[in-house]
Design a protein around this motif. Structure first.
Motif, PDB file in Angstrom:
ATOM      1  N   GLU A 107      73.084   0.637  25.351  1.00 50.97           N
ATOM      2  CA  GLU A 107      73.874   1.515  26.207  1.00 50.97           C
ATOM      3  C   GLU A 107      75.369   1.316  25.950  1.00 50.97           C
ATOM      4  OE1 GLU A 107      74.146   3.000  30.871  1.00 50.97           O
ATOM      5  OE2 GLU A 107      72.740   1.403  30.300  1.00 50.97           O
ATOM      6  N   ARG A 133      78.067   4.228  24.138  1.00 48.52           N
ATOM      7  CA  ARG A 133      79.302   4.703  24.749  1.00 48.52           C
ATOM      8  C   ARG A 133      80.530   4.309  23.923  1.00 48.52           C
ATOM      9  NH1 ARG A 133      80.004   4.508  31.063  1.00 48.52           N
ATOM     10  NH2 ARG A 133      81.704   5.823  30.283  1.00 48.52           N
ATOM     11  N   GLU A 164      82.207   7.861  22.294  1.00 49.46           N
ATOM     12  CA  GLU A 164      83.238   8.380  23.179  1.00 49.46           C
ATOM     13  C   GLU A 164      84.611   7.975  22.655  1.00 49.46           C
ATOM     14  OE1 GLU A 164      82.551   7.343  27.268  1.00 49.46           O
ATOM     15  OE2 GLU A 164      80.394   7.709  27.124  1.00 49.46           O
TER      16      GLU A 164
END
Length: 894
Positions: free
Chosen positions: A709, A713, A717
């Motif tokens: 996870e 990200r 991002e």
């Protein structure tokens, strides 16, 4: 500390007597000279007292202690302020007039005109003190107070600044992999480093006369308005204002939360200017009358002194009567106090920055780097991506909470840009401020100080060292069967796999990808623990001396040696960087108090090393990259897979580890040429996590999900670390020095045309295995392979291979005995199953044992049991044995 010297020292009688003597001495000196009527007499007296005085240019080169400020990678987010004295210097030109006017009015009204000594003030104070019978008024000028403190700094202080032209060469800042990255007892360390110099407070008459003479000399050395401004600037930067504030700028920030002095009101300025009279008493927070419910009570004494300052400013014509009345009517609450005493946003990371800054300043030959970091006024731009750091905190807390039922209470996470070594995210514990729960002990930095067993996450290091030393290759065949390592009972070692099964002939690529313990211990035997230890040191994991001092033996491959999370994460970064090691760092740039750049990572950071060639790094990468590929790893490839924003699978490498006592679980993974992240979970008091079968925590249950996870990200991002652009596809293409060859699926030897199925594997040039010769009868002869392999295998390995082969041939693939007793009972047998992705085994050579003869049927059939019908013919085995059972429990250590 520097305070206005109006507080009592010694007895009232002695202080009064000294004061009168100083007054009489100064005027006596003048009087005697005039009575003698000669300049020679005056000159002689002057010379007597002026002998051995320091150079009057005493302000030149003075380094007042200043706080060092630590910022994130943008230079905008203040992470920490390290200091012995909370001070930020300000230049006179930056001072609003009202600030210096209040100080002059309250401290030294004749400052702009006097020659460093206020003779009228001396007489006035002497008369006032004589009348009161005690010292109620002082006569030290601003110049005298500055001199007193400046002398101490010159006599006792060493330079905290980097000499002009001093620049560390690349790799000058060497890092000891065994050294802790932070200090555990920070407060104690600061106490030792931050012993403030104490200005001398002599009461001897001769010393007082010398002080006055020196004050006059200093005033002459710094003539005119510019000289006075310099003296006043020094005073406003040195004086102590209470509340941990040294200098006017720190005081404004700590009492009112104001960093721009131009924003101070007249009432606030007068309040601050009054504090040096008695800072420990006038500080509203330290005042004996302080009451949180009635803040005005603690501020009453300070407000009384503030009003005296306002009166002095009015008398001197600095303010009008209207301004005086308005400021005097302002209460403490009206002044909007905002107490700021500390800045520490990311404690564990900031302490690591401080330690690294000390190493850098030491390399720059600063005499006392520990003190310099706290008093040198440096501005340090770090590598931390503050916004991504907050995401890290969020995810660490989330997954610790999700796994609370498995007794997981703490976690750490470190993320490094493998292309630069810059630490992007650094979380030392789930909650720094949780110091009550022994399972958390949040102030302890697991990432920087902790050493935890990495478990199977160390296996890629063992395999990589074996590939590099040419003791094995990705096609080396290992027999996964219970094996006795060691020749005597005291040194014997019989490891098992996490799934309590035997998988027979496996290639090195299979053994590492599916994290099989027995073959990995065999691999450690082939390469040797000293070789792996030396290789680990080259990766910055730990020194070979430390590793071997723990006498790990062959269990080194299973991660039995406690290691540091940051160092292990850095080591995985060498796979991401095709064998290059970029030593981890927290600092991008250091500027001194004058804004001069004294260090940058690009120019002065550790030199890039190459512990592996690209070809040598490619082999372990190629294996563990399969762990994130659903087609190559059927166990956790799907859940470990990373994808780009447009949906392409990233060729990420990943490996996890679980200790056999369930005290530590960890995971390490990367994408090539980009980000590498390491995760640890457990309890700081080493309390085991849940190990209930089917309910226990394995590394694929915790660290894998947190790693996945976070990486998703961090990569997909926009952040400051990636230039506000999501990371695109990156690869580790097959480099020069690698050749591919078709080898037999089960023996790993070059295809002979008689070994059945083949696979294509990568090899270092010169290490392609010879043609298969272990299928002499059309079956795979494991005993022959082990006996002729190089390096030589022990006889115990031959025996284990022979036993496994005989079991297969005779269909004895089931388990027998209690697995818990396998160490003591050699009759215990584990179930035989193929590795994941294989439906069975090849034809194996072995000795078939004839089944016991069946009893011959009697001539008179036995009667049938009551109510029975039919019997059924018993069993018999035969052939190649029943098909292996399907595995029902995945390995506990991925």
């Amino acid at each position: 500390m520097m305070t206005r010297r109006t507080t009592r020292r010694g007895s009232r009688r002695r202080g009064l007597a000294t004061f009168l003597l100083v007054t009489l001495g100064v005027f006596g000196l003048m009087f005697v000279g005039s009575i003698m009527g000669t300049a020679g007499g005056m000159f002689a007296a002057y010379n007597y007292f002026a002998s051995d005085l320091p150079d009057p240019n005493i302000l030149d080169g003075i380094e007042s202690p200043e706080s060092t400020y630590i910022y994130d990678r943008t230079g905008e987010v203040l992470l920490a302020r390290f200091e012995c004295q909370n001070r930020e210097a300000v230049e006179f030109a930056e001072l609003p007039e009202v600030v210096w006017q209040a100080t002059v009015a309250s401290e030294d009204r004749t400052f702009w005109e006097n020659n460093g000594v206020d003779f009228q003030g001396v007489v006035r104070a002497a008369l006032a003190n004589l009348e009161a019978g005690t010292i109620v008024q002082g006569a030290s000028t601003i110049t005298q107070q500055v001199i007193d403190y400046a002398r101490v700094l010159q006599e006792e202080g060493e330079s905290t600044q980097v000499e002009a032209g001093a620049t560390p060469a690349p790799s000058a800042v060497e890092v000891d992999p065994d050294a802790p990255a932070t200090e555990e007892q920070d407060t104690a360390d600061d106490t030792d480093v931050c012993q403030p110099p104490a200005p001398a407070q002599s009461t001897e008459i001769e010393d007082k006369i010398r002080e006055n003479i020196l004050a006059m000399q200093v005033t002459s050395a710094y003539p005119g308005r510019a000289g006075k401004e310099r003296i006043l600037e020094m005073y406003l930067n040195l004086i102590y204002y209470g509340n941990g504030s040294y200098g006017i700028k720190a005081a404004a920030a700590n009492y009112f939360g104001i960093t721009d002095l131009a924003e101070l009101s007249l009432a606030q300025v007068a309040f601050l200017s009054a504090l040096p009279q008695q800072p420990s008493v006038l500080d509203p927070y330290q005042n004996p009358n302080y009451n949180a419910e009635d803040p005005e009570a603690g501020a009453a004494d300070a407000l009384r002194e503030r009003d005296l300052v306002l009166g002095a400013m009015l008398e001197e014509g600095y303010i009008t009567r209207a301004e005086y009345n308005q400021a005097r009517g302002t209460t403490w609450t009206d002044m909007q106090p905002g107490r700021i005493t500390s800045v520490l946003r990311e404690p564990h990371f900031s302490f690591r920055v401080r330690t690294e800054a000390e190493r850098i300043l030491a390399a720059l030959e600063v005499p006392d780097p520990a003190a310099a970091v706290r008093t040198g006024g440096y501005r340090i731009i770090t590598t931390l991506d503050y916004e991504l750091q907050q995401v890290g905190h969020e995810l660490v807390a989330k997954w610790v909470a999700n796994l609370a039922d498995k007794n997981v209470n703490n976690s750490a996470l470190v993320s490094i840009d493998s292309a630069t070594g810059e630490i992007i995210t650094y979380i030392g514990s789930v909650d720094y401020y949780n110091r009550e729960d022994p399972r958390v002990q949040g102030q302890f930095d697991v990432a920087g100080l902790g050493r935890r067993q990495p478990g199977s996450a160390f296996k890629p290091i063992t395999y990589a060292s074996a590939f590099q030393s040419r003791d094995a290759n990705v096609g080396t065949m290992l027999v996964d069967a219970i094996t006795q390592f060691g020749v005597d009972g005291s040194a014997s070692y019989r490891p098992t796999n996490a799934d309590i099964r035997e998988h027979g002939p496996v290639l090195a690529v299979d053994a590492l990808r599916y994290s099989l313990n027995i073959p990995s211990v065999q691999m450690q035997f082939l390469v040797g623990s000293p070789t792996t230890a030396a290789f680990s040191e080259s990766l910055g994991i730990a020194s070979a001396e430390y590793i071997m001092s723990l006498d790990p033996g062959l269990s080194l491959a299973l991660g039995s040696v406690p290691l540091n999370l940051v160092n292990m994460t850095q080591a995985y970064g060498t796979f991401a960087q095709q064998g290059e090691l970029h030593t981890n760092t927290t600092i991008r740039e250091i500027r001194d108090r004058n804004g001069r750049i004294v260090y940058t990572r690009e120019d002065n950071g550790p030199q890039v090393t190459e512990p592996m060639t690209p070809a040598e790094a490619y082999l372990p990468h190629w294996i563990i990259e399969g762990n994130t590929d659903p087609d190559r790893n059927l166990l956790w490839g799907e859940r470990a897979q990373l994808v780009t924003p447009d949906g392409q699978r990233r060729p990420a490498g990943f490996k996890t580890g679980t200790t056999n006592d369930f005290r530590d679980v960890s995971g390490f993974g990367y994408v090539p040429e980009s980000l590498v992240t390491g995760v640890w979970m457990g309890n700081n008091n080493q309390e085991p996590m849940s190990n209930v079968l089917g309910q226990g925590l394995f590394s694929a249950d915790g660290p894998l999900f947190l790693w996945h996870e976070f990486m998703t990200r961090a990569l997909n991002e926009p952040w400051d670390w990636n230039g506000q652009t999501p990371v695109g596809q990156t690869t580790f293409e097959q480099p020069d020095g690698i050749v591919t060859a078709e080898v037999c699926r089960w023996s790993g030897m070059a295809d002979s045309g008689r070994c059945g199925r083949t696979v294509t594997l990568p090899f270092l040039e010169g290490t392609v295995p010879p043609v298969d010769n272990v299928h002499p009868r059309g079956c795979l002869d494991l005993e022959l392979y082990v006996s002729q392999a190089t390096p030589n295998r022990p006889d115990n390995w031959i025996e284990a291979a022979d036993t496994w082969s005989d079991r297969m041939v005779n269909g004895q693939t089931g388990s027998s005995g209690d697995p818990a007793n396998y160490q003591e009972d050699e009759r215990v047998r584990f179930a035989i199953t193929p590795i994941y992705g294989e439906s069975g085994f090849p034809s194996v050579c072995g000795e078939r044992v004839a089944p016991p003869p069946r009893p011959r049927p009697s001539t008179t059939p036995a009667p049938s049991p009551p109510g029975g019908g039919g019997g059924g013919g018993g069993g018999g085995g035969g052939g190649g044995g029943p098909p292996p059972p399907e595995p029902t429990q995945p390995p506990s250590d991925e």
